[in-house]
Design an enzyme around this catalytic site. Structure first.
Site, PDB file in Angstrom:
ATOM      1  N   THR A  15      37.004  40.790  38.490  1.00  0.00           N
ATOM      2  CA  THR A  15      36.737  39.907  37.352  1.00  0.00           C
ATOM      3  C   THR A  15      37.943  39.810  36.426  1.00  0.00           C
ATOM      4  O   THR A  15      38.406  38.713  36.091  1.00  0.00           O
ATOM      5  CB  THR A  15      35.519  40.425  36.566  1.00  0.00           C
ATOM      6  N   ALA A  22      57.354  34.999  25.384  1.00  0.00           N
ATOM      7  CA  ALA A  22      57.921  36.251  25.901  1.00  0.00           C
ATOM      8  C   ALA A  22      59.446  36.228  25.926  1.00  0.00           C
ATOM      9  O   ALA A  22      60.079  37.279  25.986  1.00  0.00           O
ATOM     10  CB  ALA A  22      57.398  36.522  27.304  1.00  0.00           C
ATOM     11  N   ALA A  30      47.280  44.124  45.080  1.00  0.00           N
ATOM     12  CA  ALA A  30      46.509  44.994  45.964  1.00  0.00           C
ATOM     13  C   ALA A  30      45.030  44.695  45.777  1.00  0.00           C
ATOM     14  O   ALA A  30      44.539  44.611  44.650  1.00  0.00           O
ATOM     15  CB  ALA A  30      46.778  46.464  45.657  1.00  0.00           C
ATOM     16  N   ARG A  67      40.902  45.128  47.875  1.00  0.00           N
ATOM     17  CA  ARG A  67      40.113  45.631  48.998  1.00  0.00           C
ATOM     18  C   ARG A  67      39.802  44.505  49.982  1.00  0.00           C
ATOM     19  O   ARG A  67      39.844  44.699  51.193  1.00  0.00           O
ATOM     20  CB  ARG A  67      38.810  46.265  48.485  1.00  0.00           C
ATOM     21  N   LYS A  85      39.805  51.827  30.231  1.00  0.00           N
ATOM     22  CA  LYS A  85      39.597  52.789  29.143  1.00  0.00           C
ATOM     23  C   LYS A  85      39.200  54.167  29.649  1.00  0.00           C
ATOM     24  O   LYS A  85      39.603  55.187  29.084  1.00  0.00           O
ATOM     25  CB  LYS A  85      38.582  52.279  28.127  1.00  0.00           C
ATOM     26  N   GLY A 114      23.351  39.142  32.889  1.00  0.00           N
ATOM     27  CA  GLY A 114      24.679  39.599  33.269  1.00  0.00           C
ATOM     28  C   GLY A 114      25.436  40.341  32.185  1.00  0.00           C
ATOM     29  O   GLY A 114      26.617  40.648  32.348  1.00  0.00           O
ATOM     30  N   ASP A 120      31.059  54.394  27.187  1.00  0.00           N
ATOM     31  CA  ASP A 120      32.082  53.355  27.110  1.00  0.00           C
ATOM     32  C   ASP A 120      32.642  53.251  25.692  1.00  0.00           C
ATOM     33  O   ASP A 120      33.865  53.195  25.499  1.00  0.00           O
ATOM     34  CB  ASP A 120      31.480  52.020  27.543  1.00  0.00           C
ATOM     35  N   LYS A 137      36.595  54.155  24.039  1.00  0.00           N
ATOM     36  CA  LYS A 137      37.367  53.246  23.195  1.00  0.00           C
ATOM     37  C   LYS A 137      37.693  53.852  21.836  1.00  0.00           C
ATOM     38  O   LYS A 137      38.834  53.746  21.362  1.00  0.00           O
ATOM     39  CB  LYS A 137      36.597  51.935  23.034  1.00  0.00           C
ATOM     40  N   GLY A 142      34.211  39.745  29.086  1.00  0.00           N
ATOM     41  CA  GLY A 142      34.616  38.479  29.671  1.00  0.00           C
ATOM     42  C   GLY A 142      35.896  38.581  30.457  1.00  0.00           C
ATOM     43  O   GLY A 142      36.804  39.345  30.111  1.00  0.00           O
TER      44      GLY A 142
END
Length: 459
Positions: A33, A53, A63, A65, A125, A207, A221, A225, A322
């Site tokens: 995602t 930049a 890389a 899977r 994190k 979701g 979680d 943070k 997101g």
């Protein structure tokens, strides 16, 4: 067709709007995602990003899977491999973006990249909360940058605010709603009078919550943070193992309703507060005044407040989850690396905050018993006439009572007996714990006492 990752990866021609400097070459581990969002935003906004930049930023190897799925995202101009170590050590890569997640193999990949002289950008994190001290030490040793804005508050640039916008300040506290899943659940419990299990079901159906939401709903979680924010705010090592963590799984809908009756809303807060004797580092559901800005951070949104001695209180608000929202932070870190590449290592390691000479290893994380806040108590009683007895008894236990009220019938489940609501002034957690334990044996009390902290988040 999937390209051979070990073939020569010649830099692609720069867009006309970019400067002549060689592009920053990126290898990415993970194309889920966040990885897919990063690739899309980098490709879509390449002209603006390169202009800001001062050079192009070019994805050269990824890389994954599932190589077939990865090819459908990145096309044929980016090399693909199923070996993350190859990306971490690739000679044509300047910076490794780790967005695969997890704290086990990701540690090995990141350390391999650092040892190979690569800068690292990560949105992981858990990795930094658990292995951050080791990773930052390795980065200092090898003179590379580690950037992690996307690991803390998605698109909110809170780490950049701490290290740049508030750099003149002695930070007094950082507090916020830093988990979108739990904030969505708590918003549903309040707005629709749902129980925790019902609200969680809705979050999963939409979701906002994973099939296994444990890390979110148990506060882990958020603890990852706030641990990183505390390290940046106070110049202390990453101390996740010392954080006090309480999630929302035991929170009852009647407490959400009773808090509303008293003029408060319940939020899962991460709090890092500097005191003369150490730092409070904690996550817990807490009452916040309904008039406070933090009480109006609803749904899956995040909100963070910082109190500096010079700045006063500042507030930061944005999406709590997101794909492209996290990508926004990842790419901002890449832009910083592009700008800083070539500067003296002491100016950028660890990249977003504290340097070896500024880390204070003596900072103590205070135990739960020593934390001082206001408190909310809900005390089931046999009779509504016992309301004064509860308040008076708490006063004898050195609990400074500010308000005592009876819960409104509409705030309670059908068939509930009378409930006494108590708000206290600031008091040590140890005092409240003893009082709650003793209340269980009081003849006026008809059941378990609920206790939550109250955070005023005052300037």
């Amino acid at each position: 067709m999937v390209r051979d990752p070990v073939q020569s990866l010649a830099p692609q021609p720069l867009h006309a709007a970019t400067v002549a400097m060689r592009p920053l070459r990126v290898g990415m581990i993970g194309i889920g995602t966040v990885g897919a969002g990063t690739f899309r935003v980098l490709a879509r906004n390449q002209v603006q990003i390169a202009g800001r930049a001062g050079r192009g930023i070019e994805m050269v190897v990824v890389a994954a899977r599932n190589l077939t799925r990865a090819a459908s995202v990145v096309g044929t101009d980016v090399a693909l491999t199923n070996d993350p170590v190859l990306v971490a050590t690739h000679p044509d890569v300047d910076v490794v973006v780790e967005v695969a997640g997890g704290a086990g193999p990701a540690r090995d990949w990141v350390l391999a990249a650092i040892r190979a002289g690569k800068h690292v950008v990560t949105a992981n994190k858990a990795l930094l909360a658990i292995h951050g001290n080791e990773i930052f030490a390795a980065a200092r040793q090898h003179g590379v940058a580690v950037a992690y804005e996307g690991a803390v508050a998605v698109s909110i640039p809170i780490v950049k605010a701490l290290r740049e916008g508030l750099t003149a300040n002695r930070i007094e506290w950082v507090a916020g709603i830093i988990n979108g899943t739990t904030n969505f659940i708590l918003s549903k419990m309040r707005d629709e009078c749902l129980g925790f299990a019902q609200a969680l079901d809705q979050a999963q159906a939409l979701g906002y919550a994973e099939a296994d939401p444990t890390f979110d709903i148990e506060g882990v979680d958020a603890a990852h943070k706030i641990t990183l924010l505390a390290a940046n705010a106070f110049g202390m090592p990453v101390r996740f193992a010392d954080a006090q963590i309480e999630g929302i799984t035991r929170l009852q809908g009647q407490d959400v309703a009773c808090a509303e009756q008293l003029g408060y809303r319940i939020k899962l807060l991460g709090v890092a507060r500097r005191r003369h004797d150490g730092v409070e580092l904690r996550v817990q559901p807490a009452l916040v005044p309904a008039s406070h800005l933090m009480a109006h951070v609803n749904g899956s949104m995040n909100g963070i407040m910082v109190k500096g001695d010079a700045s006063g209180v500042t507030m930061y608000y944005g999406a709590g989850a997101g794909s492209e929202q996290t990508a926004s932070a990842v790419i901002a870190d890449l832009v910083d690396v592009a700008r800083l590449d070539g500067t003296h290592a002491a100016q950028r390691v660890p990249h977003l905050g504290f340097h070896a000479h500024a880390v204070d290893d003596t900072v103590a994380v205070l135990p739960r018993a020593a934390v001082r806040t206001r408190h909310y108590l809900r005390v089931p009683v046999h009779s509504a006439q016992q309301i004064e007895a509860v308040g008076a008894w708490l006063a004898t236990q050195q609990v400074p009572v500010l308000q005592v009220a009876l819960a409104q019938e509409k705030a309670l489940p059908p068939g509930s007996g009378p409930q006494v609501l108590v708000l206290t002034d600031a008091v040590a957690q140890s005092t409240v714990d003893l009082a709650v334990f003793a209340l269980a044996a009081h003849p006026a009390v008809a059941g378990p006492v609920a206790a939550l902290r109250v955070e005023m988040l005052e300037g």
